[in-house]
Design a protein around this motif. Structure first.
Motif, PDB file in Angstrom:
ATOM      1  N   LEU A 151     -82.365  57.120  30.400  1.00 48.67           N
ATOM      2  CA  LEU A 151     -81.864  57.592  29.187  1.00 48.67           C
ATOM      3  C   LEU A 151     -81.086  56.061  28.155  1.00 48.67           C
ATOM      4  CD1 LEU A 151     -80.640  60.662  30.263  1.00 48.67           C
ATOM      5  CD2 LEU A 151     -82.724  60.602  29.065  1.00 48.67           C
ATOM      6  N   ALA A 152     -80.074  56.039  28.743  1.00 50.47           N
ATOM      7  CA  ALA A 152     -79.794  54.348  28.086  1.00 50.47           C
ATOM      8  C   ALA A 152     -80.120  53.268  27.992  1.00 50.47           C
ATOM      9  CB  ALA A 152     -78.681  54.275  29.298  1.00 50.47           C
ATOM     10  N   ARG A 153     -81.132  53.212  28.409  1.00 49.93           N
ATOM     11  CA  ARG A 153     -82.390  51.693  28.116  1.00 49.93           C
ATOM     12  C   ARG A 153     -83.556  52.658  27.351  1.00 49.93           C
ATOM     13  NH1 ARG A 153     -85.169  51.174  33.361  1.00 49.93           N
ATOM     14  NH2 ARG A 153     -86.633  52.836  32.802  1.00 49.93           N
ATOM     15  N   LEU A 154     -83.530  53.609  27.524  1.00 43.61           N
ATOM     16  CA  LEU A 154     -85.186  54.346  26.684  1.00 43.61           C
ATOM     17  C   LEU A 154     -84.573  54.682  25.739  1.00 43.61           C
ATOM     18  CD1 LEU A 154     -87.423  56.204  29.039  1.00 43.61           C
ATOM     19  CD2 LEU A 154     -86.966  53.742  28.459  1.00 43.61           C
ATOM     20  N   TYR A 155     -83.517  55.122  25.392  1.00 43.70           N
ATOM     21  CA  TYR A 155     -82.971  55.649  23.455  1.00 43.70           C
ATOM     22  C   TYR A 155     -81.340  54.575  23.063  1.00 43.70           C
ATOM     23  CZ  TYR A 155     -86.305  58.624  25.241  1.00 43.70           C
ATOM     24  OH  TYR A 155     -87.638  59.558  25.443  1.00 43.70           O
ATOM     25  N   GLY A 156     -80.930  54.193  24.308  1.00 43.63           N
ATOM     26  CA  GLY A 156     -80.097  52.944  23.441  1.00 43.63           C
ATOM     27  C   GLY A 156     -78.644  53.617  23.350  1.00 43.63           C
ATOM     28  N   HIS A 157     -78.664  54.712  24.078  1.00 44.47           N
ATOM     29  CA  HIS A 157     -77.241  55.738  24.346  1.00 44.47           C
ATOM     30  C   HIS A 157     -76.347  54.245  25.757  1.00 44.47           C
ATOM     31  CE1 HIS A 157     -78.417  58.811  23.008  1.00 44.47           C
ATOM     32  NE2 HIS A 157     -80.007  59.282  24.238  1.00 44.47           N
ATOM     33  N   ASN A 158     -75.626  54.350  24.676  1.00 42.43           N
ATOM     34  CA  ASN A 158     -74.179  54.012  25.875  1.00 42.43           C
ATOM     35  C   ASN A 158     -73.784  54.873  27.385  1.00 42.43           C
ATOM     36  OD1 ASN A 158     -72.416  55.824  25.473  1.00 42.43           O
ATOM     37  ND2 ASN A 158     -71.482  54.729  23.775  1.00 42.43           N
ATOM     38  N   ALA A 159     -73.005  54.865  28.164  1.00 35.51           N
ATOM     39  CA  ALA A 159     -72.767  55.450  29.455  1.00 35.51           C
ATOM     40  C   ALA A 159     -72.363  56.560  28.897  1.00 35.51           C
ATOM     41  CB  ALA A 159     -71.855  54.923  30.115  1.00 35.51           C
ATOM     42  N   LEU A 160     -71.501  57.011  28.786  1.00 40.28           N
ATOM     43  CA  LEU A 160     -71.359  58.885  27.471  1.00 40.28           C
ATOM     44  C   LEU A 160     -71.748  59.163  27.496  1.00 40.28           C
ATOM     45  CD1 LEU A 160     -69.182  60.932  28.284  1.00 40.28           C
ATOM     46  CD2 LEU A 160     -68.466  59.501  26.623  1.00 40.28           C
ATOM     47  N   GLU A 161     -72.842  58.570  26.360  1.00 39.39           N
ATOM     48  CA  GLU A 161     -74.018  59.852  26.066  1.00 39.39           C
ATOM     49  C   GLU A 161     -75.200  59.662  26.406  1.00 39.39           C
ATOM     50  OE1 GLU A 161     -73.335  57.435  21.223  1.00 39.39           O
ATOM     51  OE2 GLU A 161     -74.990  56.630  23.411  1.00 39.39           O
ATOM     52  N   ALA A 162     -75.200  59.015  27.872  1.00 35.64           N
ATOM     53  CA  ALA A 162     -76.623  59.064  28.619  1.00 35.64           C
ATOM     54  C   ALA A 162     -75.996  60.338  29.684  1.00 35.64           C
ATOM     55  CB  ALA A 162     -76.842  57.947  29.735  1.00 35.64           C
ATOM     56  N   ALA A 163     -75.065  60.194  29.344  1.00 37.00           N
ATOM     57  CA  ALA A 163     -74.418  61.677  30.482  1.00 37.00           C
ATOM     58  C   ALA A 163     -74.307  62.491  30.166  1.00 37.00           C
ATOM     59  CB  ALA A 163     -73.115  61.114  31.394  1.00 37.00           C
ATOM     60  N   LYS A 164     -74.197  63.253  28.472  1.00 32.42           N
ATOM     61  CA  LYS A 164     -74.090  63.804  27.544  1.00 32.42           C
ATOM     62  C   LYS A 164     -75.057  64.151  27.816  1.00 32.42           C
ATOM     63  CE  LYS A 164     -69.714  63.400  25.219  1.00 32.42           C
ATOM     64  NZ  LYS A 164     -68.904  63.226  23.981  1.00 32.42           N
ATOM     65  N   VAL A 165     -76.322  63.441  27.537  1.00 29.72           N
ATOM     66  CA  VAL A 165     -78.002  64.042  27.405  1.00 29.72           C
ATOM     67  C   VAL A 165     -78.630  64.598  28.886  1.00 29.72           C
ATOM     68  CG1 VAL A 165     -80.200  62.965  26.825  1.00 29.72           C
ATOM     69  CG2 VAL A 165     -78.476  62.324  25.704  1.00 29.72           C
ATOM     70  N   ARG A 166     -78.297  63.923  29.843  1.00 28.77           N
ATOM     71  CA  ARG A 166     -78.552  64.612  30.731  1.00 28.77           C
ATOM     72  C   ARG A 166     -77.817  65.822  30.844  1.00 28.77           C
ATOM     73  NH1 ARG A 166     -75.168  64.677  34.768  1.00 28.77           N
ATOM     74  NH2 ARG A 166     -74.574  63.038  34.420  1.00 28.77           N
ATOM     75  N   ALA A 167     -76.638  65.455  31.435  1.00 30.51           N
ATOM     76  CA  ALA A 167     -75.905  67.355  31.550  1.00 30.51           C
ATOM     77  C   ALA A 167     -77.221  68.390  30.435  1.00 30.51           C
ATOM     78  CB  ALA A 167     -74.396  67.263  31.258  1.00 30.51           C
ATOM     79  N   THR A 168     -77.270  68.147  29.452  1.00 30.20           N
ATOM     80  CA  THR A 168     -78.240  68.775  28.238  1.00 30.20           C
ATOM     81  C   THR A 168     -79.287  69.114  28.433  1.00 30.20           C
ATOM     82  OG1 THR A 168     -76.905  67.800  26.442  1.00 30.20           O
ATOM     83  CG2 THR A 168     -79.137  69.365  26.011  1.00 30.20           C
TER      84      THR A 168
END
Length: 156
Positions: free
Chosen positions: A52-69
């Motif tokens: 998610l970080a690689r494909l959508y330019g998130h930092n680690a925290l943002e990617a974890a929040k997206v994954r939780a959603t």
């Protein structure tokens, strides 16, 4: 139309879920694959965050929040092909191919291809409007990426 379909399947107690877009649909598919063998491993969670970080330019925290959603969305969502169709209808070919590569990365994360995982990828591939050849190439790319990653060293 897809929004109404998701609302029809969404349990009434989960009003805080956002309407899915291509990113959330892919994330939910990644979670679905990782959980399909009933062993949702830390390595798979970490890999999903990195994808998610690689494909959508998130930092680690943002990617974890997206994954939780995405985990919540996966639990409340309809069939795999609904996510695939959403990705097909909202992204171009390159993004769909990248999504397919990401799905295979999660399948191969534990070095075992479980039948349920493969079925999810095949259904998603078809729903995304991609071919059997695209699917085979994506699997090969994911396998190649896995083969070139360094093997972690244990505590000796």
């Amino acid at each position: 139309m897809l929004k109404k379909l998701f609302q029809a399947f969404r349990p009434p107690q989960s009003p805080n879920l956002p309407d899915p877009d291509a990113e959330l649909a892919l994330g939910a598919l990644l979670v679905r694959i990782a959980q399909s063998d009933r062993a949702y491993l830390v390595e798979e969670i970490s890999l999903i965050d990195r994808i998610l970080a690689r494909l959508y330019g998130h930092n680690a925290l943002e990617a974890a929040k997206v994954r939780a959603t995405c985990e919540k969305l996966h639990a409340a969502a309809p069939e795999t092909d609904t996510f695939g169709r959403l990705i097909r209808e909202t992204t171009g070919l390159e993004e769909r191919l990248a999504a397919l590569d990401a799905l295979w990365e999660v399948v191969l994360a534990d070095n075992r291809e479980h039948e349920g995982e493969i079925e999810i990828v095949n259904d998603a591939c078809k729903a995304m409007g991609l071919s059997v050849i695209d699917n085979k190439r994506a699997r090969a790319r994911a396998r190649s990426k896995l083969d070139t990653q360094p093997v972690p060293q244990g505590d000796a």
